[in-house]
Design a protein around this motif. Structure first.
Motif, PDB file in Angstrom:
ATOM      1  N   VAL A  99     -13.205   7.364   3.446  1.00 52.22           N
ATOM      2  CA  VAL A  99     -11.768   7.520   3.646  1.00 52.22           C
ATOM      3  C   VAL A  99     -11.069   7.329   2.300  1.00 52.22           C
ATOM      4  O   VAL A  99     -11.410   6.414   1.537  1.00 52.22           O
ATOM      5  N   VAL A 100     -10.097   8.197   2.026  1.00 50.13           N
ATOM      6  CA  VAL A 100      -9.234   8.059   0.853  1.00 50.13           C
ATOM      7  C   VAL A 100      -7.865   7.627   1.342  1.00 50.13           C
ATOM      8  O   VAL A 100      -7.314   8.211   2.285  1.00 50.13           O
ATOM      9  N   SER A 101      -7.306   6.584   0.711  1.00 57.65           N
ATOM     10  CA  SER A 101      -6.022   6.035   1.127  1.00 57.65           C
ATOM     11  C   SER A 101      -4.902   6.477   0.184  1.00 57.65           C
ATOM     12  O   SER A 101      -5.030   6.332  -1.043  1.00 57.65           O
ATOM     13  N   ILE A 102      -3.847   7.033   0.754  1.00 52.63           N
ATOM     14  CA  ILE A 102      -2.659   7.344  -0.046  1.00 52.63           C
ATOM     15  C   ILE A 102      -1.830   6.068  -0.136  1.00 52.63           C
ATOM     16  O   ILE A 102      -1.149   5.680   0.811  1.00 52.63           O
ATOM     17  N   GLY A 103      -1.938   5.376  -1.249  1.00 47.73           N
ATOM     18  CA  GLY A 103      -1.352   4.054  -1.412  1.00 47.73           C
ATOM     19  C   GLY A 103      -2.420   2.991  -1.203  1.00 47.73           C
ATOM     20  O   GLY A 103      -3.438   3.233  -0.550  1.00 47.73           O
ATOM     21  N   ALA A 104      -2.192   1.818  -1.749  1.00 47.16           N
ATOM     22  CA  ALA A 104      -3.190   0.745  -1.679  1.00 47.16           C
ATOM     23  C   ALA A 104      -3.404   0.293  -0.242  1.00 47.16           C
ATOM     24  O   ALA A 104      -2.450   0.112   0.517  1.00 47.16           O
ATOM     25  N   SER A 105      -4.656   0.134   0.140  1.00 43.64           N
ATOM     26  CA  SER A 105      -4.981  -0.329   1.492  1.00 43.64           C
ATOM     27  C   SER A 105      -6.365  -0.960   1.469  1.00 43.64           C
ATOM     28  O   SER A 105      -7.093  -0.884   0.475  1.00 43.64           O
ATOM     29  N   ALA A 106      -6.741  -1.561   2.597  1.00 41.92           N
ATOM     30  CA  ALA A 106      -8.071  -2.168   2.725  1.00 41.92           C
ATOM     31  C   ALA A 106      -9.076  -1.210   3.338  1.00 41.92           C
ATOM     32  O   ALA A 106     -10.255  -1.545   3.457  1.00 41.92           O
TER      33      ALA A 106
ATOM     34  N   VAL B  25      -4.974  11.317  17.264  1.00 39.97           N
ATOM     35  CA  VAL B  25      -5.601  11.648  15.986  1.00 39.97           C
ATOM     36  C   VAL B  25      -7.118  11.466  16.073  1.00 39.97           C
ATOM     37  O   VAL B  25      -7.881  12.237  15.496  1.00 39.97           O
ATOM     38  N   ALA B  26      -7.552  10.461  16.815  1.00 39.35           N
ATOM     39  CA  ALA B  26      -8.994  10.262  17.011  1.00 39.35           C
ATOM     40  C   ALA B  26      -9.620  11.484  17.676  1.00 39.35           C
ATOM     41  O   ALA B  26     -10.732  11.904  17.321  1.00 39.35           O
ATOM     42  N   TYR B  27      -8.897  12.080  18.635  1.00 35.93           N
ATOM     43  CA  TYR B  27      -9.409  13.298  19.281  1.00 35.93           C
ATOM     44  C   TYR B  27      -9.528  14.438  18.268  1.00 35.93           C
ATOM     45  O   TYR B  27     -10.507  15.193  18.275  1.00 35.93           O
ATOM     46  N   LEU B  28      -8.556  14.566  17.371  1.00 38.05           N
ATOM     47  CA  LEU B  28      -8.621  15.617  16.348  1.00 38.05           C
ATOM     48  C   LEU B  28      -9.812  15.383  15.426  1.00 38.05           C
ATOM     49  O   LEU B  28     -10.489  16.338  15.014  1.00 38.05           O
ATOM     50  N   ALA B  29     -10.062  14.126  15.082  1.00 37.65           N
ATOM     51  CA  ALA B  29     -11.203  13.797  14.232  1.00 37.65           C
ATOM     52  C   ALA B  29     -12.510  14.214  14.896  1.00 37.65           C
ATOM     53  O   ALA B  29     -13.377  14.834  14.271  1.00 37.65           O
ATOM     54  N   GLN B  30     -12.629  13.876  16.178  1.00 42.26           N
ATOM     55  CA  GLN B  30     -13.863  14.185  16.914  1.00 42.26           C
ATOM     56  C   GLN B  30     -14.018  15.678  17.132  1.00 42.26           C
ATOM     57  O   GLN B  30     -15.078  16.262  16.884  1.00 42.26           O
ATOM     58  N   SER B  31     -12.947  16.343  17.597  1.00 43.03           N
ATOM     59  CA  SER B  31     -13.057  17.757  17.960  1.00 43.03           C
ATOM     60  C   SER B  31     -13.218  18.667  16.752  1.00 43.03           C
ATOM     61  O   SER B  31     -13.795  19.756  16.858  1.00 43.03           O
ATOM     62  N   SER B  32     -12.717  18.255  15.600  1.00 40.63           N
ATOM     63  CA  SER B  32     -12.841  19.068  14.387  1.00 40.63           C
ATOM     64  C   SER B  32     -14.175  18.886  13.689  1.00 40.63           C
ATOM     65  O   SER B  32     -14.554  19.686  12.832  1.00 40.63           O
ATOM     66  N   GLY B  33     -14.900  17.804  14.029  1.00 45.28           N
ATOM     67  CA  GLY B  33     -16.141  17.504  13.320  1.00 45.28           C
ATOM     68  C   GLY B  33     -15.880  17.025  11.900  1.00 45.28           C
ATOM     69  O   GLY B  33     -16.663  17.308  10.978  1.00 45.28           O
ATOM     70  N   ALA B  34     -14.799  16.270  11.720  1.00 45.16           N
ATOM     71  CA  ALA B  34     -14.425  15.811  10.376  1.00 45.16           C
ATOM     72  C   ALA B  34     -15.507  14.930   9.765  1.00 45.16           C
ATOM     73  O   ALA B  34     -16.099  14.094  10.448  1.00 45.16           O
ATOM     74  N   SER B  35     -15.743  15.105   8.454  1.00 49.86           N
ATOM     75  CA  SER B  35     -16.730  14.292   7.747  1.00 49.86           C
ATOM     76  C   SER B  35     -16.089  13.382   6.703  1.00 49.86           C
ATOM     77  O   SER B  35     -16.777  12.586   6.067  1.00 49.86           O
ATOM     78  N   ALA B  36     -14.758  13.505   6.513  1.00 46.07           N
ATOM     79  CA  ALA B  36     -14.025  12.641   5.589  1.00 46.07           C
ATOM     80  C   ALA B  36     -12.571  12.610   6.041  1.00 46.07           C
ATOM     81  O   ALA B  36     -12.128  13.465   6.817  1.00 46.07           O
ATOM     82  N   MET B  37     -11.849  11.620   5.541  1.00 46.72           N
ATOM     83  CA  MET B  37     -10.460  11.451   5.977  1.00 46.72           C
ATOM     84  C   MET B  37      -9.604  11.015   4.800  1.00 46.72           C
ATOM     85  O   MET B  37     -10.007  10.168   3.997  1.00 46.72           O
ATOM     86  N   ILE B  38      -8.416  11.612   4.700  1.00 42.09           N
ATOM     87  CA  ILE B  38      -7.387  11.176   3.762  1.00 42.09           C
ATOM     88  C   ILE B  38      -6.245  10.650   4.606  1.00 42.09           C
ATOM     89  O   ILE B  38      -5.739  11.368   5.480  1.00 42.09           O
ATOM     90  N   CYS B  39      -5.844   9.391   4.377  1.00 42.82           N
ATOM     91  CA  CYS B  39      -4.881   8.755   5.275  1.00 42.82           C
ATOM     92  C   CYS B  39      -3.863   7.939   4.482  1.00 42.82           C
ATOM     93  O   CYS B  39      -4.227   7.215   3.545  1.00 42.82           O
ATOM     94  N   HIS B  40      -2.616   8.063   4.860  1.00 42.73           N
ATOM     95  CA  HIS B  40      -1.572   7.251   4.245  1.00 42.73           C
ATOM     96  C   HIS B  40      -1.811   5.780   4.576  1.00 42.73           C
ATOM     97  O   HIS B  40      -2.259   5.437   5.669  1.00 42.73           O
ATOM     98  N   CYS B  41      -1.484   4.924   3.631  1.00 37.36           N
ATOM     99  CA  CYS B  41      -1.772   3.492   3.783  1.00 37.36           C
ATOM    100  C   CYS B  41      -1.046   2.841   4.953  1.00 37.36           C
ATOM    101  O   CYS B  41      -1.432   1.751   5.390  1.00 37.36           O
TER     102      CYS B  41
END
Length: 545
Positions: A144-151, A109-125
């Protein structure tokens, strides 16, 4: 991106090719059927109006945090309403939805983040380690936006509540504006981001409705059995276009009994899946315990279906099977085999083994290594052109140069057309091996092995051999309570396929490795053979159970 650089010969001045923003599908349905249920998971339901309002709120939240047209938003999530909504929130802003298969590793997933040039992330908690890996690989991720409560991020549903009642104008888009980075599975290397566009996907949606699910209306219901990040996500986008409710399994674990129970309860009319899941569904006892008479289209793709599995599914479900062939780069739009052409018996006139005929607006060409078109019956690479073909791989000119030739997209699959234009897939070019100077396409032998009553699954791959150059190795999974050994299977195969196509070795395992989408992955089969000491063949083999 394509543009009209100069006026054509007729003297018409270049014009902007503005198209409908795909998020307008949700707006249209909310206007017409706002009070009807649009999404179901477990005991929770959402109406179309609620979904549209939630998408508006999330789009407003993202915009307030600086997301603008063209930004890439990485989404690492299990199936759920928030992931479903995130697609439309990104589209609404003109941003690019970059979903991952949530079963991938943090490093992948880190490779997808880097190769896509992502500027924001939505991630399940449930995936904090993925956020850490992605932010390290892609420092451009601002929030980062968390789906469900997270730190690790702001809570998705809290943001929806905070921005409830707010909206942003639906971004204007042109035909070739990207909407989705559809990552390939990476079977021959690093995954590549296939760029899907608003204009292309409007054609794909129309084509799916015409060729796969004719007659679909808002009275239908669709069951999701795969991650929304890939083919199932495209399928659900198609459902939204006609107001079809989407029904999810209660958990992320596949359960055949629950699936058939949902079919009966919600009167499911269509579902999209892969051949291995069709096999699991139709071989499970629960298929006979629940009413599935509402089912009109059991759509399968991702790989051709073995004939014996096809026959069994038809006997259980009737003529509801729909096969389509098409890679992610062509979003499934190459060929279709509709229900009427699925037969339970191999009678004269039945086209056994075909994956169908060309989709509306699409053209298939079988070509040799130099790009010359081959005649009917001749095997070569399956190439395709038409409006469903993607815009190209993001930031990857080398891959684009290999993928396109004279305007044709090269699928990497091998096959042939018959005189009527029906396509037959021999296999992936990378699956073929050469034994004693003869080309061997494993699928033919795999099909034959699967007619043995003791065999449930099989994968054959070519491996180096000092005498013949390459030979086949088969890995089989037995049916429950069945017994069979290597000499018995090889003896049974004698006379059924040419000797040079017979596997040199046969191993029996409890299960075959599969991708997150339920497909048998031969690169993982090879890796497991090596890990078990079965390869190379000229070394003493260890136990294969």
């Amino acid at each position: 991106m394509t543009s009209l650089d100069q006026a054509p010969a007729g003297g018409v001045a270049p014009v902007s090719k503005r198209v409908m923003n795909l998020s307008h599908f949700l707006r249209q349905v909310a206007r017409r059927y706002g009070g009807e249920i649009g999404f179901v998971r477990g005991e929770d339901t959402w109406t179309w109006a609620e979904l549209d309002q939630r998408v508006d709120a999330m789009a407003a939240a993202l915009a307030a945090r600086g997301v603008k047209k063209g930004d890439r938003i990485l989404v690492q999530s299990k199936n759920g309403n928030q992931m479903f909504e995130s697609m439309f929130a990104c589209f609404r802003l003109g941003a690019v939805w970059v979903p991952t298969n949530y079963r991938q590793t943090p490093g992948e997933v880190a490779y997808l983040a880097q190769s896509s040039g992502a500027s924001a992330m939505i991630c399940h908690c449930d995936f904090p380690e993925y956020v850490a890996a992605a932010r390290e690989a892609a420092p451009a991720i601002r929030f980062v936006v968390s789906i469900g409560a997270s730190a690790f991020g702001e809570d998705y549903d809290a943001l929806v509540t905070q921005h409830s009642g707010q909206s942003v104008p639906i971004a204007s888009v042109e035909h070739d504006d990207p909407c989705w980075f559809f990552y390939t599975s990476g079977t021959t290397g690093r995954p590549k981001a296939a760029v899907l566009t608003h204009g292309q996907m409007a054609f794909v949606i129309t084509n799916h409705l015409c060729d796969l699910m004719p007659g679909t209306t808002h009275r239908d219901a669709s069951l999701v059995l795969a991650p929304l990040s890939h083919g199932a996500g495209i399928h659900q986008l198609v459902q939204v276009a006609r107001g079809v409710k989407t029904v999810l399994l209660k958990s992320d674990r596949f359960d055949a009994d629950e699936a058939w129970d949902l079919v009966a309860h919600w009167r499911i009319t269509n579902m999209f899946t892969v051949p291995t899941i069709v096999k699991m569904l139709t071989e499970h006892p629960s298929v006979d315990a629940h009413d599935h008479s509402s089912l009109r289209y059991m759509i399968y793709a991702g790989a051709p279906m073995y004939r014996e599995d096809q026959k069994h599914a038809l006997r259980k479900l009737g003529k509801v099977l729909v096969q389509y062939f098409g890679l992610g780069e062509v979003t499934g739009n190459i060929t279709v085999l509709p229900p009427a052409l699925h037969e339970t018996e191999d009678a004269p006139g039945v086209k056994v083994g075909t994956c169908g005929y060309e989709r509306i607006g699409m053209q298939v060409s079988i070509q040799d290594d130099q790009g010359r078109e081959l005649k009917a019956g001749e095997t070569g690479e399956i190439c395709v052109c038409g409006p469903a073909v993607f815009a190209g791989y993001y930031d990857n000119p080398e891959a684009n140069a290999k993928a396109f030739r004279d305007g044709w997209f090269r699928t990497g699959d091998l096959g042939h057309l018959d005189e009527e234009g029906f396509l037959y897939i021999t296999g992936r070019a990378s699956d073929m091996y050469i034994s004693g100077g003869s080309n061997v396409y494993p699928r033919e032998t795999e099909e034959k092995i699967l007619t043995h009553p003791a065999i449930a699954e099989v994968a054959i791959l070519g491996v180096p051999d000092r005498t013949w150059g390459e030979v086949g190795v088969a890995v089989c999974v037995l049916r429950p309570n069945a017994t069979l050994n290597e000499p018995e299977l090889l003896a049974w195969l004698e006379g059924k396929v040419a000797r040079y196509k017979l596997p040199k070795r046969v191993f029996f395992w409890d299960a075959l490795p599969k991708s997150g989408y339920g497909k048998i992955t031969k690169k993982d089969v090879r890796a497991e053979l090596e890990a078990r000491g079965c390869l190379p063949l000229d070394q003493p083999a260890q136990a294969s159970a």
